[in-house]
Motif scaffolding. Structure first.
Motif, PDB file in Angstrom:
ATOM      1  N   SER A 235      38.033  15.018   1.529  1.00  0.00           N
ATOM      2  CA  SER A 235      37.028  15.396   2.522  1.00  0.00           C
ATOM      3  C   SER A 235      35.700  15.683   1.824  1.00  0.00           C
ATOM      4  CB  SER A 235      37.479  16.605   3.343  1.00  0.00           C
ATOM      5  OG  SER A 235      37.587  17.752   2.539  1.00  0.00           O
ATOM      6  N   PHE A 236      34.631  15.452   2.564  1.00  0.00           N
ATOM      7  CA  PHE A 236      33.280  15.665   2.060  1.00  0.00           C
ATOM      8  C   PHE A 236      32.609  16.716   2.933  1.00  0.00           C
ATOM      9  CE2 PHE A 236      34.363  11.176   1.217  1.00  0.00           C
ATOM     10  CZ  PHE A 236      34.373  11.228  -0.167  1.00  0.00           C
ATOM     11  N   ASN A 237      32.068  17.732   2.279  1.00  0.00           N
ATOM     12  CA  ASN A 237      31.417  18.845   2.961  1.00  0.00           C
ATOM     13  C   ASN A 237      30.011  18.987   2.404  1.00  0.00           C
ATOM     14  OD1 ASN A 237      34.015  20.039   4.270  1.00  0.00           O
ATOM     15  ND2 ASN A 237      34.526  19.699   2.132  1.00  0.00           N
ATOM     16  N   TYR A 238      29.094  19.393   3.266  1.00  0.00           N
ATOM     17  CA  TYR A 238      27.688  19.420   2.880  1.00  0.00           C
ATOM     18  C   TYR A 238      27.083  20.795   3.143  1.00  0.00           C
ATOM     19  CZ  TYR A 238      28.644  14.450   3.037  1.00  0.00           C
ATOM     20  OH  TYR A 238      29.200  13.209   2.842  1.00  0.00           O
ATOM     21  N   GLU A 239      26.617  21.434   2.085  1.00  0.00           N
ATOM     22  CA  GLU A 239      25.936  22.725   2.172  1.00  0.00           C
ATOM     23  C   GLU A 239      24.451  22.550   1.877  1.00  0.00           C
ATOM     24  OE1 GLU A 239      27.294  25.498   3.200  1.00  0.00           O
ATOM     25  OE2 GLU A 239      29.317  24.677   3.340  1.00  0.00           O
ATOM     26  N   THR A 240      23.980  21.317   1.971  1.00  0.00           N
ATOM     27  CA  THR A 240      22.580  20.977   1.735  1.00  0.00           C
ATOM     28  C   THR A 240      22.245  19.777   2.621  1.00  0.00           C
ATOM     29  OG1 THR A 240      20.939  20.533   0.006  1.00  0.00           O
ATOM     30  CG2 THR A 240      23.092  19.476  -0.254  1.00  0.00           C
ATOM     31  N   ASP A 241      21.010  19.304   2.580  1.00  0.00           N
ATOM     32  CA  ASP A 241      20.585  18.207   3.446  1.00  0.00           C
ATOM     33  C   ASP A 241      21.115  16.837   3.025  1.00  0.00           C
ATOM     34  OD1 ASP A 241      19.229  19.881   5.142  1.00  0.00           O
ATOM     35  OD2 ASP A 241      17.323  19.660   4.094  1.00  0.00           O
ATOM     36  N   PHE A 242      21.765  16.756   1.904  1.00  0.00           N
ATOM     37  CA  PHE A 242      22.310  15.504   1.382  1.00  0.00           C
ATOM     38  C   PHE A 242      23.565  15.079   2.146  1.00  0.00           C
ATOM     39  CE2 PHE A 242      25.528  13.572  -1.371  1.00  0.00           C
ATOM     40  CZ  PHE A 242      24.863  12.441  -1.795  1.00  0.00           C
ATOM     41  N   THR A 243      23.731  13.764   2.336  1.00  0.00           N
ATOM     42  CA  THR A 243      25.005  13.201   2.804  1.00  0.00           C
ATOM     43  C   THR A 243      25.254  11.885   2.066  1.00  0.00           C
ATOM     44  OG1 THR A 243      23.940  12.077   4.671  1.00  0.00           O
ATOM     45  CG2 THR A 243      24.959  14.208   5.127  1.00  0.00           C
ATOM     46  N   LEU A 244      26.516  11.574   1.827  1.00  0.00           N
ATOM     47  CA  LEU A 244      26.876  10.291   1.224  1.00  0.00           C
ATOM     48  C   LEU A 244      26.536   9.173   2.190  1.00  0.00           C
ATOM     49  CD1 LEU A 244      30.387  11.091  -0.288  1.00  0.00           C
ATOM     50  CD2 LEU A 244      28.286  10.657  -1.560  1.00  0.00           C
ATOM     51  N   SER A 245      26.059   8.055   1.663  1.00  0.00           N
ATOM     52  CA  SER A 245      25.666   6.932   2.510  1.00  0.00           C
ATOM     53  C   SER A 245      26.875   6.214   3.117  1.00  0.00           C
ATOM     54  CB  SER A 245      24.815   5.947   1.715  1.00  0.00           C
ATOM     55  OG  SER A 245      25.550   5.475   0.599  1.00  0.00           O
ATOM     56  N   ASN A 246      27.988   6.191   2.425  1.00  0.00           N
ATOM     57  CA  ASN A 246      29.166   5.478   2.903  1.00  0.00           C
ATOM     58  C   ASN A 246      30.412   6.264   2.489  1.00  0.00           C
ATOM     59  OD1 ASN A 246      31.266   3.708   3.443  1.00  0.00           O
ATOM     60  ND2 ASN A 246      30.158   1.909   2.707  1.00  0.00           N
ATOM     61  N   GLU A 247      30.751   7.275   3.277  1.00  0.00           N
ATOM     62  CA  GLU A 247      31.877   8.145   2.925  1.00  0.00           C
ATOM     63  C   GLU A 247      33.172   7.370   2.712  1.00  0.00           C
ATOM     64  OE1 GLU A 247      32.424  11.376   5.664  1.00  0.00           O
ATOM     65  OE2 GLU A 247      30.646  12.446   4.922  1.00  0.00           O
ATOM     66  N   GLN A 248      33.421   6.361   3.547  1.00  0.00           N
ATOM     67  CA  GLN A 248      34.682   5.616   3.435  1.00  0.00           C
ATOM     68  C   GLN A 248      34.786   4.903   2.077  1.00  0.00           C
ATOM     69  OE1 GLN A 248      37.282   5.752   5.823  1.00  0.00           O
ATOM     70  NE2 GLN A 248      38.300   5.047   3.960  1.00  0.00           N
ATOM     71  N   ALA A 249      33.689   4.327   1.621  1.00  0.00           N
ATOM     72  CA  ALA A 249      33.699   3.647   0.319  1.00  0.00           C
ATOM     73  C   ALA A 249      33.991   4.647  -0.802  1.00  0.00           C
ATOM     74  CB  ALA A 249      32.374   2.936   0.074  1.00  0.00           C
ATOM     75  N   PHE A 250      33.396   5.834  -0.717  1.00  0.00           N
ATOM     76  CA  PHE A 250      33.643   6.858  -1.737  1.00  0.00           C
ATOM     77  C   PHE A 250      35.079   7.363  -1.660  1.00  0.00           C
ATOM     78  CE2 PHE A 250      29.060   6.846  -2.093  1.00  0.00           C
ATOM     79  CZ  PHE A 250      28.851   7.135  -3.433  1.00  0.00           C
ATOM     80  N   GLU A 251      35.574   7.546  -0.450  1.00  0.00           N
ATOM     81  CA  GLU A 251      36.960   7.995  -0.281  1.00  0.00           C
ATOM     82  C   GLU A 251      37.931   6.970  -0.863  1.00  0.00           C
ATOM     83  OE1 GLU A 251      40.061   9.182   3.294  1.00  0.00           O
ATOM     84  OE2 GLU A 251      37.897   9.276   3.695  1.00  0.00           O
ATOM     85  N   ASP A 252      37.719   5.695  -0.549  1.00  0.00           N
ATOM     86  CA  ASP A 252      38.577   4.627  -1.079  1.00  0.00           C
ATOM     87  C   ASP A 252      38.529   4.593  -2.601  1.00  0.00           C
ATOM     88  OD1 ASP A 252      39.133   3.993   1.564  1.00  0.00           O
ATOM     89  OD2 ASP A 252      37.856   2.203   1.598  1.00  0.00           O
ATOM     90  N   TRP A 253      37.337   4.766  -3.143  1.00  0.00           N
ATOM     91  CA  TRP A 253      37.165   4.741  -4.596  1.00  0.00           C
ATOM     92  C   TRP A 253      37.892   5.908  -5.270  1.00  0.00           C
ATOM     93  CZ3 TRP A 253      33.353   8.054  -7.223  1.00  0.00           C
ATOM     94  CH2 TRP A 253      33.289   7.820  -8.604  1.00  0.00           C
ATOM     95  N   ILE A 254      37.739   7.104  -4.733  1.00  0.00           N
ATOM     96  CA  ILE A 254      38.407   8.269  -5.327  1.00  0.00           C
ATOM     97  C   ILE A 254      39.925   8.090  -5.267  1.00  0.00           C
ATOM     98  CG2 ILE A 254      38.840  10.751  -5.065  1.00  0.00           C
ATOM     99  CD1 ILE A 254      36.122  10.035  -6.367  1.00  0.00           C
ATOM    100  N   THR A 255      40.431   7.561  -4.170  1.00  0.00           N
ATOM    101  CA  THR A 255      41.863   7.267  -4.065  1.00  0.00           C
ATOM    102  C   THR A 255      42.280   6.305  -5.165  1.00  0.00           C
ATOM    103  OG1 THR A 255      41.900   7.670  -1.680  1.00  0.00           O
ATOM    104  CG2 THR A 255      43.656   6.263  -2.579  1.00  0.00           C
ATOM    105  N   GLU A 256      41.477   5.266  -5.378  1.00  0.00           N
ATOM    106  CA  GLU A 256      41.767   4.279  -6.427  1.00  0.00           C
ATOM    107  C   GLU A 256      41.718   4.909  -7.820  1.00  0.00           C
ATOM    108  OE1 GLU A 256      40.214  -0.177  -7.808  1.00  0.00           O
ATOM    109  OE2 GLU A 256      39.273   0.814  -6.083  1.00  0.00           O
ATOM    110  N   VAL A 257      40.751   5.802  -8.050  1.00  0.00           N
ATOM    111  CA  VAL A 257      40.652   6.506  -9.336  1.00  0.00           C
ATOM    112  C   VAL A 257      41.932   7.305  -9.592  1.00  0.00           C
ATOM    113  CG1 VAL A 257      39.468   8.398 -10.536  1.00  0.00           C
ATOM    114  CG2 VAL A 257      38.126   6.591  -9.418  1.00  0.00           C
TER     115      VAL A 257
END
Length: 139
Positions: free
Chosen positions: A3-25
Motif C-alpha cells: 500500500s502507498f500512503n501520502y503525508e505530503t503533496d506527492f503521489t506516485l504517477s502509476n501505483e500499479q506499476a510500482f506495486e507490480d515491481w515491488i512484488t517482482e523485487v
C-alpha cells in the motif's frame, strides 16, 4: 499486499506499476510478500520519526520498520520525498530513479542485506541497480 500512503503533496504517477515491481523485487529474492506500507512524507515528518523511534536528530531519506518473519516480507517504509529530490540532484540522476533506489533499498534490508560496511554497501548498491533495472511500464 503493498500500500502507498501520502503525508505530503506527492503521489506516485502509476501505483500499479510500482506495486507490480515491488512484488517482482520480493519474488526475485525468493521471499513472500506480506504487508508492505510505503509512507511518502516530507523532511519534517521523517525527522520526527527519526527522533521519536531512533533517537537520531538528523535528516534522512528513508526509515524502515521491519516486521519480516522468516521469508514473509513485511514492514513500514517511510520515505522523505524532499530528501529523495535533493539526493537525485546531488547524484545527478532523475528523481524517479532515486525514488526507485530508495524504495528497493527498504525491501532489500527486509531481505537481509546490510549497508554498514563498505563491502555491504557495495553489494547493496549492486542489488539496488539490479532491482531498478527490473522496473518496467507496459505501453
Amino acid at each position: 499486499m503493498i500500500s502507498f500512503n501520502y503525508e505530503t503533496d506527492f503521489t506516485l504517477s502509476n501505483e500499479q506499476a510500482f506495486e507490480d515491481w515491488i512484488t517482482e523485487v520480493i519474488e526475485s529474492e525468493d521471499k513472500t510478500e506480506g504487508e508492505i506500507n510505503y509512507i511518502f512524507c516530507d523532511d519534517e515528518y521523517l525527522l520526527q520519526k527519526n527522533i521519536e523511534f531512533l533517537n537520531h536528530d538528523t535528516l534522512t531519506d528513508i526509515i524502515s520498520f521491519d516486521y519480516t518473519m522468516g521469508n514473509l516480507i513485511s514492514g513500514d517504509i517511510f520515505i522523505s520525498v524532499e530528501r529523495v529530490k535533493d539526493n537525485a540532484v546531488d547524484y545527478s540522476v532523475p528523481f524517479e530513479e532515486e525514488l526507485k533506489r530508495v524504495m528497493a533499498h527498504g525491501i532489500l534490508h527486509y531481505c537481509g542485506y546490510k549497508d554498514k560496511s563498505e563491502d555491504d554497501s557495495a553489494l547493496m548498491r549492486d542489488k539496488e541497480n539490479e532491482k531498478i533495472a527490473m522496473f518496467h511500464v507496459e505501453p
